[in-house]
Enzyme design. Structure first.
Site, short mmCIF file in Angstrom:
data_model
loop_
_atom_site.label_atom_id
_atom_site.label_comp_id
_atom_site.label_asym_id
_atom_site.label_seq_id
_atom_site.Cartn_x
_atom_site.Cartn_y
_atom_site.Cartn_z
CB VAL A 136 -9.26 1.71 8.87
CG1 VAL A 136 -10.35 2.25 8.16
CG2 VAL A 136 -8.07 3.50 8.35
CG HIS A 192 -12.51 0.02 5.63
ND1 HIS A 192 -12.57 -0.49 4.08
CD2 HIS A 192 -11.11 -0.68 5.83
CE1 HIS A 192 -11.34 -0.74 3.78
NE2 HIS A 192 -10.76 -0.51 4.64
CB VAL A 225 -1.22 0.21 1.09
CG1 VAL A 225 -1.58 1.54 1.50
CG2 VAL A 225 -2.36 -1.18 1.39
CB THR A 282 -2.25 0.03 9.95
OG1 THR A 282 -1.94 1.23 8.96
CG2 THR A 282 -2.58 -1.51 10.15
CG ASP A 342 8.74 -0.47 5.82
OD1 ASP A 342 7.96 -0.62 5.59
OD2 ASP A 342 9.39 -1.68 6.28
NE ARG A 370 -11.62 -4.11 5.39
CZ ARG A 370 -12.24 -4.97 4.29
NH1 ARG A 370 -12.90 -5.14 4.77
NH2 ARG A 370 -12.04 -4.51 2.91
N GLY A 415 2.31 -2.49 9.39
CA GLY A 415 1.60 -3.31 10.17
C GLY A 415 0.82 -4.27 9.15
CG ASP A 418 -14.96 0.08 1.99
OD1 ASP A 418 -14.96 -1.01 2.22
OD2 ASP A 418 -14.44 1.05 2.34
CB THR A 419 -17.48 5.57 -1.22
OG1 THR A 419 -17.93 5.53 0.44
CG2 THR A 419 -19.02 5.86 -1.51
CB ALA A 420 -14.27 4.33 -5.37
NE ARG A 421 -12.58 -2.56 -3.29
CZ ARG A 421 -11.47 -3.32 -2.20
NH1 ARG A 421 -12.21 -3.10 -0.70
NH2 ARG A 421 -10.92 -3.20 -2.30
P1 NAD Z 1 3.12 -4.46 2.94
O1 NAD Z 1 2.88 -6.23 4.29
O2 NAD Z 1 3.09 -5.06 1.69
O3 NAD Z 1 3.81 -3.22 4.35
C1 NAD Z 1 3.94 -3.53 5.36
C2 NAD Z 1 4.41 -2.54 6.24
O4 NAD Z 1 4.63 -1.72 7.11
C3 NAD Z 1 6.60 -3.83 5.23
O5 NAD Z 1 6.13 -2.90 4.58
C4 NAD Z 1 6.66 -3.48 7.06
O6 NAD Z 1 8.03 -4.34 6.88
C5 NAD Z 1 5.60 -2.32 7.34
N1 NAD Z 1 5.98 -2.23 9.26
C6 NAD Z 1 5.58 -3.29 9.86
N2 NAD Z 1 5.88 -2.95 11.10
C7 NAD Z 1 6.60 -1.85 11.23
C8 NAD Z 1 7.03 -0.58 12.12
N3 NAD Z 1 7.39 -1.13 13.23
N4 NAD Z 1 7.73 -0.05 11.33
C9 NAD Z 1 8.27 0.99 10.02
N5 NAD Z 1 7.37 0.06 9.25
C10 NAD Z 1 6.90 -1.25 9.85
O7 NAD Z 1 0.98 -5.03 3.80
P2 NAD Z 1 0.38 -3.94 3.10
O8 NAD Z 1 -0.58 -4.75 2.30
O9 NAD Z 1 0.53 -2.48 2.96
O10 NAD Z 1 -0.86 -3.47 4.36
C11 NAD Z 1 -1.16 -2.70 5.24
C12 NAD Z 1 -2.47 -2.33 5.92
O11 NAD Z 1 -2.59 -1.54 5.10
C13 NAD Z 1 -2.81 -3.33 6.59
O12 NAD Z 1 -2.95 -3.12 7.82
C14 NAD Z 1 -4.22 -4.09 5.29
O13 NAD Z 1 -4.65 -4.24 5.84
C15 NAD Z 1 -4.17 -2.37 5.46
N6 NAD Z 1 -4.91 -2.08 4.51
C16 NAD Z 1 -5.62 -1.37 4.33
C17 NAD Z 1 -6.98 -1.14 3.46
C18 NAD Z 1 -7.90 0.44 3.78
O14 NAD Z 1 -8.91 0.80 2.66
N7 NAD Z 1 -7.82 1.39 5.17
C19 NAD Z 1 -6.55 -1.12 2.59
C20 NAD Z 1 -5.66 -1.42 2.19
C21 NAD Z 1 -4.54 -2.63 2.87
#
Ligand code: NAD
Length: 316
Positions: free
Chosen positions: A124, A177, A16, A121, A37, A90, A81, A150-153
């Site tokens: 959310v 969400h 993301v 994250t 990161d 989630r 995360g 979700d609204t865009a979807r």
């Molecule tokens: P990912 O595993 O690809 O990336 C997460 C990143 O967080 C990793 O690179 C990891 O090294 C980093 N990280 C972990 N601990 C850390 C710390 N202490 N300090 C700095 N970085 C750290 O996961 P992703 O696919 O990118 O998803 C990330 C989050 O976003 C997830 O919780 C996912 O569920 C959420 N997400 C939310 C939505 C939304 O609509 N709100 C949509 C998609 C994903």
């Protein structure tokens, strides 16, 4: 905002965070993008790859840093995360990601105490609330991406089914969400016309509501399908974040269903949930008190109570 072009810090350079950095770079909205990161090798690689495309995009300073890199950021976008594995909800992520936020939010706030925090994250809504409590920032400055995606979807799927441009559809998903979210059909319109009337007039009169419910079920389960297929969602959330960022940095005052702290909303207080809100340079300027039908009120309260029960188990 210190300058016309802001500095955006992205915490988490995974699927993301890095896709958002790419979309943001193409948008030309940011003067500086800093990626933070714990995986330094990954971050260096992403930064190199992004910078190598810069001559085809807008001049932007893109670099990796520790949390000190958040200094002077106008917006800090938090994507760090764990993410859902196939079959996980989630909410299943709550304990790992709350523990992570307890570590990182104080560290970010130390350097970016005047920034707007945009939480992505999952789960959310809960993490937006946790960020609000741990950062001590005013509630307008702590925003969750909420149900904007979700609204865009929903708009996309309605537009495909009923052959109408997404820009002519005004329909919102509110609440969590996640699995307890709800569509607000009672306020939804297409081209200024009540959505059910529009749909009955064009396809299968009489069963429009059932069809719309079917579309909503697909929207609610979309992330599960994508995660099953490719392990993560990244493109649509990245563009969602560009949209929210644009509304902030350009002071667009867009109405977006972001997750925000609500007070006495159908009797519900002290929780972050998605409600259509006006998003400006100050963050959430105001959220809209929608006139929900009785059924929608019940569903909304159920969504809030689902999250409240989980928040009670968190030691903040
Ligand atoms: P990912 O595993 O690809 O990336 C997460 C990143 O967080 C990793 O690179 C990891 O090294 C980093 N990280 C972990 N601990 C850390 C710390 N202490 N300090 C700095 N970085 C750290 O996961 P992703 O696919 O990118 O998803 C990330 C989050 O976003 C997830 O919780 C996912 O569920 C959420 N997400 C939310 C939505 C939304 O609509 N709100 C949509 C998609 C994903």
């Amino acid at each position: 905002m210190e300058s016309l072009k802001p500095k955006i810090a992205i915490i988490g350079a995974g699927n993301v965070g890095s896709t958002f950095a790419f979309a943001l770079m193409i948008s030309g909205l940011a003067r500086e993008i800093v990626l933070v990161d714990k995986n330094e090798l990954l971050t260096e690689g992403e930064v190199m790859d992004l910078n190598h495309g810069l001559s085809f995009a807008h001049p932007t300073k893109i670099y990796a840093a520790g949390f000190e890199g958040c200094i002077d950021a106008d917006i800090v976008v938090i994507t760090a995360g764990v993410r859902q594995k196939p079959g996980q909800t989630r909410i299943d992520l709550v304990h790992s990601n709350v523990a992570l936020f307890k570590d990182i939010i104080p560290a970010i706030t130390k350097f970016a105490g005047n920034s707007i925090f945009l939480v992505v994250t999952n789960p959310v809504d809960i993490l937006t609330y946790v960020t609000l409590k741990l950062s001590g920032l005013p509630s307008n400055k702590v925003i969750g991406s909420g149900t904007v995606l979700d609204t865009a979807r929903l708009k996309y799927m309605i537009s495909e089914y009923y052959k109408v441009d997404t820009g002519n559809i005004h329909a919102y998903i509110i609440g969590e969400h996640g699995d307890s979210e709800l569509p607000v059909w009672s306020n939804a319109t297409i081209g200024g016309m009540d959505i059910e009337k529009y749909c009955s007039g064009y396809v299968h009169p009489g069963i429009a509501k059932k069809e719309l419910s079917g579309i909503f079920e697909k929207v609610k389960n979309a992330a599960y399908k994508i995660i099953q297929a490719k392990g993560a969602t990244n493109y649509s959330i990245a563009l969602t974040l560009v949209k929210i960022t644009r509304s902030i940095v350009r002071n667009e005052n867009s109405i977006l269903p972001v997750s925000t702290l609500i007070t006495d909303y159908y009797g519900i207080s002290d929780i972050c949930l998605s409600i259509p809100s006006r998003v400006s340079i100050n963050g959430v300027e105001q959220y809209l008190k929608l006139e929900l039908s009785e059924e929608e009120q019940e569903l909304f309260k159920n969504s809030a109570n689902t999250l409240k029960k989980i928040i009670k188990t968190i030691d903040l």
